[in-house]
Design an enzyme around this catalytic site. Structure first.
Site, PDB file in Angstrom:
ATOM      1  NE  ARG A  92      -3.796   2.339   0.534  1.00 56.24           N
ATOM      2  CZ  ARG A  92      -3.620   3.654   0.393  1.00 56.24           C
ATOM      3  NH1 ARG A  92      -2.450   4.118  -0.003  1.00 56.24           N
ATOM      4  NH2 ARG A  92      -4.615   4.483   0.658  1.00 56.24           N
ATOM      5  CD  GLU A 100     -11.285   3.243  -2.667  1.00 56.81           C
ATOM      6  OE1 GLU A 100     -11.056   2.219  -3.344  1.00 56.81           O
ATOM      7  OE2 GLU A 100     -10.695   3.513  -1.608  1.00 56.81           O
ATOM      8  NE  ARG A 159      -3.614  -2.767   2.167  1.00 56.28           N
ATOM      9  CZ  ARG A 159      -4.548  -1.945   1.699  1.00 56.28           C
ATOM     10  NH1 ARG A 159      -5.033  -2.112   0.476  1.00 56.28           N
ATOM     11  NH2 ARG A 159      -4.998  -0.950   2.444  1.00 56.28           N
TER      12      ARG A 159
END
Length: 357
Positions: A92, A100, A159
């Site tokens: 990330r 998004e 992540r």
């Protein structure tokens, strides 16, 4: 004899323990991955690497770096990589948040955007642009992951949180500069002040996703806020159905992106029509037309557009005149699957933004 054997065994054991503490596969000069009790991996640096892998450029304050190859791009700010030891990790990008593409956007997270359907649609379009940009630069690329001293190595979903460098360029920063991401304000990463300054410049110039805020001020005046009165029932004015914002300037835009046959072989059938919807003649001399990928056409001096009049900008070549102008781009400009048209006057004033899908 037994006593001497016992002493020898004790000395061997002490030596073995000392070797484990100072050497092994995670010895000095390597950037290692450590296993936690639950089997998850965490990164750790065991000394400065001989190949200079601790710190990238001026980032000597970072806890360490890892070399990796990008194997998949999930969206604009999330990629999967394969590390040198063969393991794969999801990265990330720290400090940035691209719009998004798989779930609904919340426009109010972005400065100057009210919570309207038009703004949600606009942001989704830029989410796709951010994903395409990240894919074009990172897919299959050998990259360096650098970690920030102010953040955890892993986020909530496990992540890795990192800056991704490709060919020496910080991709996180490039997303901000190009208006393809906002600064993730909930994080206290060390580069936040610099990222915020870059975001401010992109916002003021209406670069990238900030075209969604055209005509808006901080607090949101671009269109009518769907959430006024505490509801989001979609019953208020949300701009036109084709994705144009309610306040997109004095020029209306229509795009013919899909030329007959192959676009690159019929460039003059790919065109943009600009119509003056205002009451005053517009001076378009030096005005610029650009797409989301920063391809730019500049109108020649002396071009004007009277109230109610229109002109057509063809992607191919030809002789300007009769309301037709020619980009001479050499290849197709407007994406058939969606793009954003921005028109700015010579002084930088935004005359139109139009996002289509």
């Amino acid at each position: 004899m037994r006593r001497e054997t016992g002493i020898a065994l004790a000395l061997c054991l002490l030596c073995a323990l000392a070797g484990c503490a100072t050497g092994g596969t995670g010895g000095a000069g390597t950037t290692a991955l450590d296993r936690t009790a639950n089997g998850a991996t965490t990164t750790g640096t065991a000394g400065a690497g001989a190949n200079g892998t601790v710190g990238v450029g001026t980032d000597t304050g970072f806890a360490g770096t890892l070399n990796a190859t990008v194997v998949d791009v999930a969206d604009g700010d999330t990629v999967d990589v394969r590390l040198a030891n063969g393991s794969e990790e999801t990265i990330r990008l720290v400090g940035v948040d691209t719009p998004e593409v798989w779930v609904e956007n919340t426009p109010r997270e972005f400065r100057g955007l009210a919570n309207t359907s038009a703004n949600r649609d606009c942001l989704r379009g830029w989410g796709h642009e951010a994903s395409d940009y990240t894919a074009s630069r990172l897919s299959g690329a050998d990259v360096t992951l650098a970690f920030d001293p102010n953040t955890d190595r892993r986020g909530y979903y496990g992540r890795l949180l990192a800056y991704v460098y490709v060919n020496g360029t910080n991709h996180n920063a490039a997303l901000i500069d190009r208006g393809l991401a906002r600064v993730y304000d909930d994080s206290d990463f060390s580069r936040k002040p610099a990222f915020q300054r870059a975001e401010g410049a992109a916002y003021e110039n209406r670069t990238g996703l900030w075209t969604c805020a055209t005509g808006a001020t901080d607090g949101g005046t671009s269109g009518t806020d769907d959430s006024a009165g505490g509801t989001d029932d979609g019953s208020t004015n949300e701009g036109s159905a084709d994705g144009t914002s309610a306040s997109d300037g004095p020029i209306a835009v229509d795009v013919h992106a899909d030329a007959a046959g192959r676009d690159d072989e019929n460039l003059n059938d790919e065109y943009v029509v600009l119509r003056n919807t205002g009451d005053a003649t517009l001076d378009l001399g030096g005005a610029r037309v650009s797409d989301a990928a920063d391809h730019v056409y500049t109108f020649p001096d002396g071009v004007t557009l009277a109230p109610g009049a229109s002109l057509t900008l063809h992607t191919g070549t030809g002789t300007d005149g009769g309301g037709d102008y020619y980009w001479a781009a050499g290849s197709a400009v407007w994406n058939n699957g969606g793009d954003t048209v921005t028109v700015r006057a010579a002084n930088g004033t935004t005359l139109a933004t139009h996002t289509y899908e």
